[in-house]
Motif scaffolding. Structure first.
Motif, PDB file in Angstrom:
ATOM      1  N   PHE A   1       0.832  -1.193   0.000  1.00 48.55           N
ATOM      2  CA  PHE A   1       0.000   0.000   0.000  1.00 48.55           C
ATOM      3  C   PHE A   1       0.869   1.246   0.000  1.00 48.55           C
ATOM      4  O   PHE A   1       1.912   1.273   0.661  1.00 48.55           O
ATOM      5  N   CYS A  36      -2.146   6.535   1.168  1.00 48.33           N
ATOM      6  CA  CYS A  36      -3.509   6.035   1.048  1.00 48.33           C
ATOM      7  C   CYS A  36      -4.305   6.384   2.301  1.00 48.33           C
ATOM      8  O   CYS A  36      -3.748   6.545   3.385  1.00 48.33           O
ATOM      9  N   ASP A  53      -9.817   5.296  -0.173  1.00 54.75           N
ATOM     10  CA  ASP A  53      -9.118   4.403  -1.090  1.00 54.75           C
ATOM     11  C   ASP A  53      -9.431   2.927  -0.834  1.00 54.75           C
ATOM     12  O   ASP A  53      -8.696   2.054  -1.285  1.00 54.75           O
ATOM     13  N   TYR A  54     -10.532   2.652  -0.123  1.00 48.09           N
ATOM     14  CA  TYR A  54     -10.777   1.289   0.332  1.00 48.09           C
ATOM     15  C   TYR A  54     -10.800   0.284  -0.814  1.00 48.09           C
ATOM     16  O   TYR A  54     -10.126  -0.759  -0.754  1.00 48.09           O
ATOM     17  N   LEU A  55     -11.538   0.555  -1.863  1.00 43.28           N
ATOM     18  CA  LEU A  55     -11.702  -0.437  -2.930  1.00 43.28           C
ATOM     19  C   LEU A  55     -10.402  -0.685  -3.683  1.00 43.28           C
ATOM     20  O   LEU A  55     -10.102  -1.828  -4.067  1.00 43.28           O
ATOM     21  N   ASP A  56      -9.602   0.361  -3.889  1.00 49.98           N
ATOM     22  CA  ASP A  56      -8.302   0.174  -4.552  1.00 49.98           C
ATOM     23  C   ASP A  56      -7.358  -0.647  -3.671  1.00 49.98           C
ATOM     24  O   ASP A  56      -6.647  -1.540  -4.165  1.00 49.98           O
ATOM     25  N   LEU A  57      -7.346  -0.372  -2.371  1.00 49.50           N
ATOM     26  CA  LEU A  57      -6.508  -1.129  -1.448  1.00 49.50           C
ATOM     27  C   LEU A  57      -6.976  -2.586  -1.375  1.00 49.50           C
ATOM     28  O   LEU A  57      -6.156  -3.511  -1.345  1.00 49.50           O
ATOM     29  N   GLU A  58      -8.271  -2.773  -1.345  1.00 48.21           N
ATOM     30  CA  GLU A  58      -8.819  -4.130  -1.298  1.00 48.21           C
ATOM     31  C   GLU A  58      -8.412  -4.921  -2.537  1.00 48.21           C
ATOM     32  O   GLU A  58      -8.057  -6.106  -2.452  1.00 48.21           O
ATOM     33  N   ARG A  59      -8.474  -4.290  -3.696  1.00 50.98           N
ATOM     34  CA  ARG A  59      -8.087  -4.969  -4.933  1.00 50.98           C
ATOM     35  C   ARG A  59      -6.638  -5.449  -4.856  1.00 50.98           C
ATOM     36  O   ARG A  59      -6.331  -6.594  -5.223  1.00 50.98           O
ATOM     37  N   ARG A  60      -5.733  -4.608  -4.351  1.00 46.32           N
ATOM     38  CA  ARG A  60      -4.328  -5.001  -4.226  1.00 46.32           C
ATOM     39  C   ARG A  60      -4.169  -6.103  -3.181  1.00 46.32           C
ATOM     40  O   ARG A  60      -3.391  -7.039  -3.368  1.00 46.32           O
TER      41      ARG A  60
END
Length: 251
Positions: free
Chosen positions: A198, A202, A207-214
């Motif tokens: 991350f 962030c 930025d939850y959804l982008d972090l979740e995707r990673r």
């Protein structure tokens, strides 16, 4: 070494056939399991974790109880304090299906100190959480959920007042036992910062959804369940985080 430990180590070797210099994510080497907070360390922890420490799936309670517990927890409230007040509210019928306890009564139960490890503790947000619990229990009586689609289920849960993506993910993971979402709190964020998974800039919930995707991609590349990975990260960073993230240990 116990037979269970030997078995777990054999499972780990079979599930994660990676070398220290292999890339897990672009620019991120797998490392060694005896190097703290490396991908190899987390893969080993997932393989050998005690299920009693990481199994948060709701197998016996109701959805009302799950939502109520998660609303009581979160930022500024420890697991132990949230549990103590949850038990008080449950004993007094707060989470019975169709029951809508007056907000004033909920406030009174949250405003009275509860015993935690033999000592009285106050709840930090009695006014706010009494309002959220009252409205959530009233709204739940009118809602129908799509439990076959974890993402849609999470979106529906977020319609409740005070429920952001982390709390909604927490509820969905515990209720549906799914690996298609992740619970990302400050403890998991810190582990991700050390890994450079991350970006340090962030922010949650932005930025939850982008972090979740990673995070989900990282779990897939490690060949571990996302629900197990976020659980062991939460457990280790909550328990040992201030020591594990010392600069001389993770440099």
């Amino acid at each position: 070494m116990s037979q269970q430990t030997v078995k777990s180590e054999m499972q780990y070797r079979l599930l994660v056939p990676m070398l220290p210099d292999d890339e897990v994510m672009p620019g991120m080497r797998f490392g060694r399991e005896d190097e703290l907070l490396t991908p190899a360390y987390w893969a080993m922890r997932c393989a050998m974790a005690d299920t009693a420490d990481i199994d948060f799936v709701n197998r016996h309670g109701t959805l009302e109880e799950e939502i109520g517990f998660c609303l009581l927890g979160g930022f500024g409230v420890t697991l132990e304090v949230a549990t103590a007040f949850f038990e008080r509210l449950r004993t007094n019928g707060t989470f019975e299906r169709g029951a809508v306890i007056p907000e004033a009564d909920l406030f009174a139960m949250l405003d009275e100190p509860a015993a935690v490890r033999g000592r009285p503790h106050r709840y930090r947000f009695p006014t706010q959480r009494a309002r959220r619990l009252h409205r959530a229990m009233a709204d739940l009586a009118q809602m129908e959920f799509d439990e076959d689609d974890p993402i849609r289920f999470r979106d529906q849960i977020q319609c409740l007042e005070g429920v952001g993506p982390k709390t909604a993910s927490w509820i969905a993971r515990n209720w549906l036992d799914t690996d298609s979402i992740a619970i990302l709190d400050i403890h998991v964020l810190r582990a991700g910062w050390v890994l450079k998974l991350f970006d340090k800039n962030c922010r949650l919930p932005r930025d939850y959804l982008d972090l979740e995707r990673r995070f989900l991609c990282f779990a897939k590349n490690l060949h571990v369940r996302a629900s197990v990975l976020d659980s062991v990260m939460w457990y280790d960073m909550r328990t040992f985080g201030s020591n594990l993230t010392r600069e001389d240990l993770v440099a």
